[in-house]
Scaffold this motif. Sequence first.
Motif, PDB file in Angstrom:
ATOM      1  N   LEU A 112       8.148 -70.249 -28.626  1.00  0.00           N
ATOM      2  CA  LEU A 112       9.418 -69.718 -29.117  1.00  0.00           C
ATOM      3  C   LEU A 112      10.589 -70.154 -28.263  1.00  0.00           C
ATOM      4  CD1 LEU A 112       8.445 -66.094 -30.161  1.00  0.00           C
ATOM      5  CD2 LEU A 112       9.050 -67.996 -31.631  1.00  0.00           C
ATOM      6  N   ASN A 113      10.316 -70.775 -27.128  1.00  0.00           N
ATOM      7  CA  ASN A 113      11.415 -71.214 -26.267  1.00  0.00           C
ATOM      8  C   ASN A 113      12.057 -72.483 -26.811  1.00  0.00           C
ATOM      9  OD1 ASN A 113      13.017 -70.783 -23.993  1.00  0.00           O
ATOM     10  ND2 ASN A 113      11.932 -72.392 -22.875  1.00  0.00           N
ATOM     11  N   GLN A 114      11.478 -73.006 -27.861  1.00  0.00           N
ATOM     12  CA  GLN A 114      11.945 -74.237 -28.475  1.00  0.00           C
ATOM     13  C   GLN A 114      12.907 -73.908 -29.619  1.00  0.00           C
ATOM     14  OE1 GLN A 114      11.387 -78.231 -27.764  1.00  0.00           O
ATOM     15  NE2 GLN A 114      10.458 -76.522 -26.701  1.00  0.00           N
ATOM     16  N   ARG A 115      13.919 -74.710 -29.774  1.00  0.00           N
ATOM     17  CA  ARG A 115      14.828 -74.454 -30.879  1.00  0.00           C
ATOM     18  C   ARG A 115      14.123 -74.759 -32.202  1.00  0.00           C
ATOM     19  NH1 ARG A 115      20.685 -75.682 -31.080  1.00  0.00           N
ATOM     20  NH2 ARG A 115      20.448 -77.225 -29.435  1.00  0.00           N
ATOM     21  N   MET A 116      14.081 -73.785 -33.083  1.00  0.00           N
ATOM     22  CA  MET A 116      13.435 -74.019 -34.376  1.00  0.00           C
ATOM     23  C   MET A 116      13.875 -72.978 -35.376  1.00  0.00           C
ATOM     24  SD  MET A 116       9.666 -72.632 -33.491  1.00  0.00           S
ATOM     25  CE  MET A 116       9.266 -71.173 -34.405  1.00  0.00           C
ATOM     26  N   ARG A 117      13.602 -73.260 -36.622  1.00  0.00           N
ATOM     27  CA  ARG A 117      14.053 -72.360 -37.675  1.00  0.00           C
ATOM     28  C   ARG A 117      13.259 -71.050 -37.625  1.00  0.00           C
ATOM     29  NH1 ARG A 117      14.676 -74.664 -43.671  1.00  0.00           N
ATOM     30  NH2 ARG A 117      15.204 -76.428 -42.382  1.00  0.00           N
ATOM     31  N   GLY A 118      13.937 -69.951 -37.819  1.00  0.00           N
ATOM     32  CA  GLY A 118      13.262 -68.653 -37.899  1.00  0.00           C
ATOM     33  C   GLY A 118      12.812 -68.110 -36.557  1.00  0.00           C
ATOM     34  N   ARG A 119      13.281 -68.713 -35.481  1.00  0.00           N
ATOM     35  CA  ARG A 119      12.834 -68.283 -34.170  1.00  0.00           C
ATOM     36  C   ARG A 119      13.233 -66.827 -33.869  1.00  0.00           C
ATOM     37  NH1 ARG A 119      14.832 -71.129 -28.631  1.00  0.00           N
ATOM     38  NH2 ARG A 119      16.875 -70.495 -29.374  1.00  0.00           N
ATOM     39  N   GLY A 120      14.499 -66.525 -34.155  1.00  0.00           N
ATOM     40  CA  GLY A 120      15.003 -65.180 -33.860  1.00  0.00           C
ATOM     41  C   GLY A 120      14.227 -64.110 -34.601  1.00  0.00           C
ATOM     42  N   ILE A 121      13.977 -64.371 -35.905  1.00  0.00           N
ATOM     43  CA  ILE A 121      13.266 -63.385 -36.722  1.00  0.00           C
ATOM     44  C   ILE A 121      11.845 -63.194 -36.208  1.00  0.00           C
ATOM     45  CG2 ILE A 121      12.353 -62.955 -39.035  1.00  0.00           C
ATOM     46  CD1 ILE A 121      14.847 -64.437 -40.096  1.00  0.00           C
ATOM     47  N   LEU A 122      11.198 -64.323 -35.889  1.00  0.00           N
ATOM     48  CA  LEU A 122       9.814 -64.252 -35.427  1.00  0.00           C
ATOM     49  C   LEU A 122       9.725 -63.428 -34.146  1.00  0.00           C
ATOM     50  CD1 LEU A 122       7.147 -65.222 -36.399  1.00  0.00           C
ATOM     51  CD2 LEU A 122       7.350 -67.251 -34.979  1.00  0.00           C
ATOM     52  N   ARG A 123      10.679 -63.668 -33.232  1.00  0.00           N
ATOM     53  CA  ARG A 123      10.697 -62.905 -31.989  1.00  0.00           C
ATOM     54  C   ARG A 123      10.805 -61.414 -32.239  1.00  0.00           C
ATOM     55  NH1 ARG A 123      15.032 -65.764 -28.049  1.00  0.00           N
ATOM     56  NH2 ARG A 123      14.043 -67.791 -27.944  1.00  0.00           N
ATOM     57  N   SER A 124      11.751 -61.033 -33.113  1.00  0.00           N
ATOM     58  CA  SER A 124      11.951 -59.604 -33.360  1.00  0.00           C
ATOM     59  C   SER A 124      10.737 -58.995 -34.021  1.00  0.00           C
ATOM     60  CB  SER A 124      13.160 -59.372 -34.264  1.00  0.00           C
ATOM     61  OG  SER A 124      14.191 -60.224 -33.903  1.00  0.00           O
ATOM     62  N   VAL A 125      10.219 -59.677 -35.049  1.00  0.00           N
ATOM     63  CA  VAL A 125       9.128 -59.090 -35.815  1.00  0.00           C
ATOM     64  C   VAL A 125       7.858 -58.999 -34.973  1.00  0.00           C
ATOM     65  CG1 VAL A 125       7.708 -59.348 -37.859  1.00  0.00           C
ATOM     66  CG2 VAL A 125      10.123 -59.869 -37.976  1.00  0.00           C
ATOM     67  N   LEU A 126       7.649 -59.992 -34.107  1.00  0.00           N
ATOM     68  CA  LEU A 126       6.448 -59.962 -33.270  1.00  0.00           C
ATOM     69  C   LEU A 126       6.481 -58.803 -32.278  1.00  0.00           C
ATOM     70  CD1 LEU A 126       5.456 -63.636 -32.420  1.00  0.00           C
ATOM     71  CD2 LEU A 126       4.299 -61.989 -33.877  1.00  0.00           C
ATOM     72  N   LEU A 127       7.677 -58.255 -32.030  1.00  0.00           N
ATOM     73  CA  LEU A 127       7.761 -57.145 -31.093  1.00  0.00           C
ATOM     74  C   LEU A 127       7.340 -55.814 -31.721  1.00  0.00           C
ATOM     75  CD1 LEU A 127      10.885 -57.730 -28.877  1.00  0.00           C
ATOM     76  CD2 LEU A 127       8.697 -56.872 -28.106  1.00  0.00           C
ATOM     77  N   VAL A 128       7.268 -55.777 -33.060  1.00  0.00           N
ATOM     78  CA  VAL A 128       6.969 -54.509 -33.725  1.00  0.00           C
ATOM     79  C   VAL A 128       5.642 -53.877 -33.284  1.00  0.00           C
ATOM     80  CG1 VAL A 128       6.441 -53.479 -35.965  1.00  0.00           C
ATOM     81  CG2 VAL A 128       8.526 -54.796 -35.666  1.00  0.00           C
ATOM     82  N   PRO A 129       4.555 -54.669 -33.152  1.00  0.00           N
ATOM     83  CA  PRO A 129       3.306 -54.027 -32.700  1.00  0.00           C
ATOM     84  C   PRO A 129       3.480 -53.262 -31.391  1.00  0.00           C
ATOM     85  CG  PRO A 129       2.878 -56.291 -33.345  1.00  0.00           C
ATOM     86  CD  PRO A 129       4.356 -56.089 -33.447  1.00  0.00           C
ATOM     87  N   TRP A 130       4.333 -53.773 -30.536  1.00  0.00           N
ATOM     88  CA  TRP A 130       4.518 -53.148 -29.233  1.00  0.00           C
ATOM     89  C   TRP A 130       5.219 -51.796 -29.350  1.00  0.00           C
ATOM     90  CZ3 TRP A 130       9.096 -52.185 -26.439  1.00  0.00           C
ATOM     91  CH2 TRP A 130       8.866 -51.733 -25.132  1.00  0.00           C
ATOM     92  N   ILE A 131       6.064 -51.654 -30.370  1.00  0.00           N
ATOM     93  CA  ILE A 131       6.853 -50.436 -30.472  1.00  0.00           C
ATOM     94  C   ILE A 131       6.078 -49.323 -31.193  1.00  0.00           C
ATOM     95  CG2 ILE A 131       8.093 -50.631 -32.685  1.00  0.00           C
ATOM     96  CD1 ILE A 131       9.754 -50.223 -29.332  1.00  0.00           C
ATOM     97  N   LEU A 132       5.016 -49.685 -31.913  1.00  0.00           N
ATOM     98  CA  LEU A 132       4.290 -48.670 -32.686  1.00  0.00           C
ATOM     99  C   LEU A 132       3.626 -47.645 -31.766  1.00  0.00           C
ATOM    100  CD1 LEU A 132       2.464 -50.736 -35.460  1.00  0.00           C
ATOM    101  CD2 LEU A 132       4.631 -49.513 -35.596  1.00  0.00           C
ATOM    102  N   PRO A 133       3.585 -46.384 -32.207  1.00  0.00           N
ATOM    103  CA  PRO A 133       2.891 -45.358 -31.413  1.00  0.00           C
ATOM    104  C   PRO A 133       1.424 -45.752 -31.203  1.00  0.00           C
ATOM    105  CG  PRO A 133       4.112 -44.364 -33.223  1.00  0.00           C
ATOM    106  CD  PRO A 133       4.179 -45.841 -33.427  1.00  0.00           C
ATOM    107  N   GLY A 134       0.901 -45.486 -30.010  1.00  0.00           N
ATOM    108  CA  GLY A 134      -0.474 -45.832 -29.696  1.00  0.00           C
ATOM    109  C   GLY A 134      -1.473 -45.275 -30.693  1.00  0.00           C
ATOM    110  N   VAL A 135      -1.182 -44.092 -31.198  1.00  0.00           N
ATOM    111  CA  VAL A 135      -2.089 -43.468 -32.153  1.00  0.00           C
ATOM    112  C   VAL A 135      -2.147 -44.274 -33.448  1.00  0.00           C
ATOM    113  CG1 VAL A 135      -2.327 -41.439 -33.626  1.00  0.00           C
ATOM    114  CG2 VAL A 135      -1.904 -41.156 -31.197  1.00  0.00           C
ATOM    115  N   VAL A 136      -0.996 -44.763 -33.879  1.00  0.00           N
ATOM    116  CA  VAL A 136      -0.952 -45.571 -35.096  1.00  0.00           C
ATOM    117  C   VAL A 136      -1.727 -46.868 -34.889  1.00  0.00           C
ATOM    118  CG1 VAL A 136       0.587 -46.938 -36.556  1.00  0.00           C
ATOM    119  CG2 VAL A 136       1.190 -44.588 -35.968  1.00  0.00           C
ATOM    120  N   VAL A 137      -1.551 -47.483 -33.725  1.00  0.00           N
ATOM    121  CA  VAL A 137      -2.290 -48.709 -33.417  1.00  0.00           C
ATOM    122  C   VAL A 137      -3.790 -48.451 -33.543  1.00  0.00           C
ATOM    123  CG1 VAL A 137      -2.838 -50.368 -31.600  1.00  0.00           C
ATOM    124  CG2 VAL A 137      -0.484 -49.608 -31.915  1.00  0.00           C
ATOM    125  N   SER A 138      -4.233 -47.330 -33.006  1.00  0.00           N
ATOM    126  CA  SER A 138      -5.669 -47.027 -33.066  1.00  0.00           C
ATOM    127  C   SER A 138      -6.139 -46.774 -34.495  1.00  0.00           C
ATOM    128  CB  SER A 138      -5.981 -45.799 -32.224  1.00  0.00           C
ATOM    129  OG  SER A 138      -5.303 -45.853 -31.020  1.00  0.00           O
TER     130      SER A 138
END
Lengths: 309, 295
Positions: A112-138
């Motif tokens: 993602l450190n490379q300039r490319m299309r959709g980079r910003g969106i991919l970065r944001s969306v990939l962070l979603v798993p991290w924000i989910l409550p641990g219980v939901v992840v389980s």
Amino acid sequence: MSDRVQLTIPGGRSAVSRPSVPRRARRQVFPVLLVLPAVTLLTAVLIYPLIGAVIDAFFDHNLLVSGRTFTGLDNLASAAKDLWPLLRTTLLFAVPATLLPFLIGLVAALGLNQRMRGRGILRSVLLVPWILPGVVVSFLWLWIFDANYGVLNGVLRSIGLIDSNVGWLDSGTGALLAVVVARCWSTFPWMMVMLLAGLQALPAGAIEAAHVDGANALQRFRFITWPSLRPVAGVVVLLEFMWNFQHFDTIYVLTGGGPARATTTFSLAVYETAFKGFDLGKASAIGLLWLAFLLPIVLIYLRITENKS
Amino acid sequence: MTIAPLPRSTFGRRRPGGPTDESGPVRWLRRTSLTFIALFGLAPAYWLVTTAIKPDGDVFEFPPRLIPSSLTLSHLSTVLGNHDVLRYLVNSLLVSSVTALGSVAIGSYCAYSFSKFRYRGRRTIMLTFLVSQLFPHVLLLTTMYALFSALGLLNTYLVLIIAFTTFTLPLCVWMLKGVFDGIPDEIIEAAKIDGAGQGVIIHRILLPLVRPGLVAAGMFAFIRGWNDFVFALTLSGDSTRTLPPGLVNTYLSESSNRWPELMAASLVCSLPVVLIFLLLQRHFVAGLSSGAVKA
């Protein structure tokens, strides 16, 4: 300490201006009054319980009975019997659950450190798993690993990797794999962001120059990217390991420590001994042994952050 | 004078990311690995959402149907029609909101003190704040439980608010200290010359200036309170239970397969934090990288 902490992640944020001159307050009472509420809370809810737990390890203290009696090293002796299985399980969880997300996060950050299309969106969306409550992840991974209707079995069968459904959570190895994968999914985004921050601190010119000088991709990574990334990498791996060493939510909900204690780590053992067995003394003794392994890691972390300043 | 309370994060920044004329194999490797990682990161989330909104027939089909044949909101309405779940939801909103307010209120005074004053013991206290984050919370539970039980506070909202606020405080203080550091001392000096007391300086001058930082720290605290499981599990009672332990209570013990309902409940539990995150992600990443302080 503040500046040290900030420096642990180079480039994570731009340098903030520090007070130009360290000013001594005319009346020292006022700044202390400002920190008093926070310090009081922390002392009552974090520090006192920590000390209390250490002391409790030497007493026979049952949650259902008021009062406690001094028993010396009895609790520690009985906790020590379980030490090796607990340590082994904790490491079998914590080591892969730290290294795998690190590798995934590193590859993702490099990509993602490379300039490319959709980079910003991919970065944001990939962070979603991290924000989910641990219980939901389980819950989610419980469903994915489900033996009868789980999508994992379905996908693996349709691509021919397995012939019949696997009861992932029914075997010790499978359950351990499940908690590691679930944990991996929810923590690699954090690794990715931290490493990406480290990458962005790297002077862009350095890579260009190496490129012009004819260094290939591997050499550029080995001699330019990695050396400057290493401090960040060290800190995130250490922190993640520390958190995994004491992780609770995912394991508790996904496997409950089973089957046959195959996923019972220190945190699960302390919780169960205290709140299912009601034996606060023994729970604290397990905790004390646990701290003995955690303390060196904490000290290494403090040393690293200290050296940065 | 313009003041940027929070530095731009890695998200907001647009900068060239190195050479774009990379060789074929490298580009192929990059694309392939990114695709796999994106798949690993997104497919489970997709599965969560689709399971929650597809009909039962689809859910209990094997091999699983990856694209739903039709969509339904019946599972979501079942979940939201469940009085227990509704109560957990309200409890979570209440406890997390008060936690956010409390953490920001207490944390901003503390951060102001750390940032703009120098006094004996300051570094020690700051170090203690950092280290307190590193010790296992499960271990603290036993004594905390005994303490709160002796005080008669178990199963109250207050105990959850106290516990959550304490655990979010160190992070809030670190975030807010960075924000206060960014405010030039000259502003405070000027106010003093104009005869402003400390109360006026904090409440009338500084807090309005750092408001974006306060919001970010508050949202952090809200999410941590919202996501907490183990403290809510042990310290709350039937009437004060928050969503995470509430959902475990409601759904996990059941042997019957209620997967779509469970996924719908998970969706309800996730939506608030995901929305807050997407709104404030820039602050999030700044806060994340600023202190090596997380859970």
